[in-house]
Design an enzyme around this catalytic site. Structure first.
Site, mmCIF file in Angstrom:
data_model
loop_
_atom_site.group_PDB
_atom_site.id
_atom_site.type_symbol
_atom_site.label_atom_id
_atom_site.label_comp_id
_atom_site.label_asym_id
_atom_site.label_seq_id
_atom_site.Cartn_x
_atom_site.Cartn_y
_atom_site.Cartn_z
ATOM 1 N N LYS A 11 0.778 -1.348 0.017
ATOM 2 C CA LYS A 11 -0.120 -0.071 0.053
ATOM 3 C C LYS A 11 0.744 1.173 -0.017
ATOM 4 O O LYS A 11 0.717 2.434 -0.740
ATOM 5 C CB LYS A 11 -0.932 -0.194 1.309
ATOM 6 C CG LYS A 11 -2.135 -1.265 1.151
ATOM 7 C CD LYS A 11 -2.737 -1.203 2.392
ATOM 8 C CE LYS A 11 -3.775 -2.311 2.005
ATOM 9 N NZ LYS A 11 -4.576 -2.936 3.159
ATOM 10 N N GLN B 44 -4.732 -1.430 9.376
ATOM 11 C CA GLN B 44 -4.792 -2.802 8.879
ATOM 12 C C GLN B 44 -5.274 -3.870 9.592
ATOM 13 O O GLN B 44 -4.879 -4.099 10.917
ATOM 14 C CB GLN B 44 -3.152 -3.109 8.696
ATOM 15 C CG GLN B 44 -2.673 -4.291 7.867
ATOM 16 C CD GLN B 44 -3.243 -4.420 6.354
ATOM 17 O OE1 GLN B 44 -3.320 -3.146 5.548
ATOM 18 N NE2 GLN B 44 -3.820 -5.539 6.079
ATOM 19 N N ASP C 270 -11.239 2.467 4.176
ATOM 20 C CA ASP C 270 -11.520 1.285 3.852
ATOM 21 C C ASP C 270 -13.221 1.335 3.826
ATOM 22 O O ASP C 270 -13.760 0.077 3.503
ATOM 23 C CB ASP C 270 -11.209 0.473 4.960
ATOM 24 C CG ASP C 270 -9.805 -0.303 4.551
ATOM 25 O OD1 ASP C 270 -9.505 -0.325 3.367
ATOM 26 O OD2 ASP C 270 -8.902 -0.742 5.666
#
Ligand code: NAP
Length: 288
Positions: A58, A102, A125
């Protein structure tokens, strides 16, 4: 009869790597036009090797498109309070546009709960309940990355989804549920299947678009796929040291019209859409 066998027609392979590169190029151009680079804060808790690889990829993608990334590494034994305090600081920091926690978090931490501390406008997200609600209500908001990437790939081979029957196997908050909502917004007739679904093969055989996100290697067999269907394989499973998806790729290729490979299908699109969401969050923060 001359006994000639007709050449087998194979499905179009939907190249997620190539599609992701195009998305990233477009994002890089839009990033360059902003008053300052977007900033993504990435929080990594613990030592899970897979999570470290995902975060590294990422951050590499951020570098590629000109997004600034800030990495926060916390010990595996960090408390929920400590992680939430960090998130709240980042929520207040106007130089941070997006925050990514994460997942999964090391036990006993509950990622699904802690992620709710992220401000909805920085929730790249798309997991905050406000963004989940906005998606269901058809309002603008940050949407989960993988389903957006999967829809992008479907659109490459099927321009008009109206009236098509889409079957999504899996109902997770991260993928299955938002995927179903995105397909519904495209006017598909959507069936969501899960571990308690009866007659799954029969349901799959009805699908014009079949999306599998289960985490079970080669669960979807060739006999479950309608001739000419578009098959999107989201699953990532390691079998004998190789990555395989949730569909029996080789057996399905002669039946489907188009299919995504694993690896190189939906996976690269997830990171591309993380960059897309970070750009959207920065756009909102800087220009509205
Ligand atoms: P998850 O949270 O474990 O959800 C799996 C879903 O599959 C659940 O809804 C479960 O049903 C359903 N299921 C399990 N066994 C089934 C069966 N035999 N028949 C039908 N449905 C069944 O997983 P996820 O996060 O959605 O991820 C799914 C897969 O996609 C994993 O392999 C993951 O690694 C992969 N993934 C890939 C990306 C990417 O970037 N390419 C991103 C996200 C996920 P219940 O709800 O009834 O338990």
């Amino acid at each position: 009869m001359l006994g000639l066998s007709l050449p087998m027609t194979l499905a179009q392979i939907i190249d997620g790597r190539a599609a992701a590169l195009l998305v990233l190029e477009e994002i890089a151009q839009k990033v360059a036009a902003l008053p300052r680079p977007p900033c993504l804060a990435v929080i990594l808790v613990g030592d899970d090797p897979a999570s470290h690889v995902y975060v590294r990829n990422k951050i590499k993608a951020c570098e590629r498109v000109g997004i600034t990334s800030r990495e926060y590494r916390l010990e595996a034994h960090s408390t929920q309070h400590a992680i939430t305090a960090l998130i709240e600081n980042l929520n207040r920091d106007n130089s941070v546009d997006g925050i990514l926690l994460q997942l999964p978090l090391p036990a006993p931490l509950k990622g699904d709960d802690i992620v709710q501390a992220i401000h909805p406008d920085k929730d790249v997200d798309g997991l905050n309940v406000l963004n989940v609600g906005r998606l269901v209500a058809g309002q603008d908001g940050l949407k989960p990355c993988t389903p957006q990437g999967a829809l992008h790939l479907i659109r490459q081979v099927e321009k008009n989804l109206t009236g098509l029957h889409a079957v999504v196997i899996g109902r997770s908050l991260l993928f299955g549920k938002p995927m179903a909502q995105l397909l519904l917004a495209e006017n598909c007739t959507v069936t969501t299947a899960h571990s308690k679904t009866k007659n799954l093969p029969d349901i799959c055989r009805e699908a014009d678009i079949l999306v599998a996100a289960v985490g079970s290697p080669r669960l979807v067999k060739a006999s479950w796929v309608k001739d000419g269907a578009v098959v999107i394989d989201v699953g990532i499973n390691r079998v004998d040291g190789r990555l395989v998806g949730d569909v029996d790729y080789e057996a399905i290729k002669p039946i489907a019209r188009a299919i995504t490979p694993v690896p190189g299908g939906v996976g690269p699109m997830t990171i591309a859409y993380l960059m897309h969401n970070t750009l959207s969050a920065a756009h909102k923060n800087l220009l509205t």
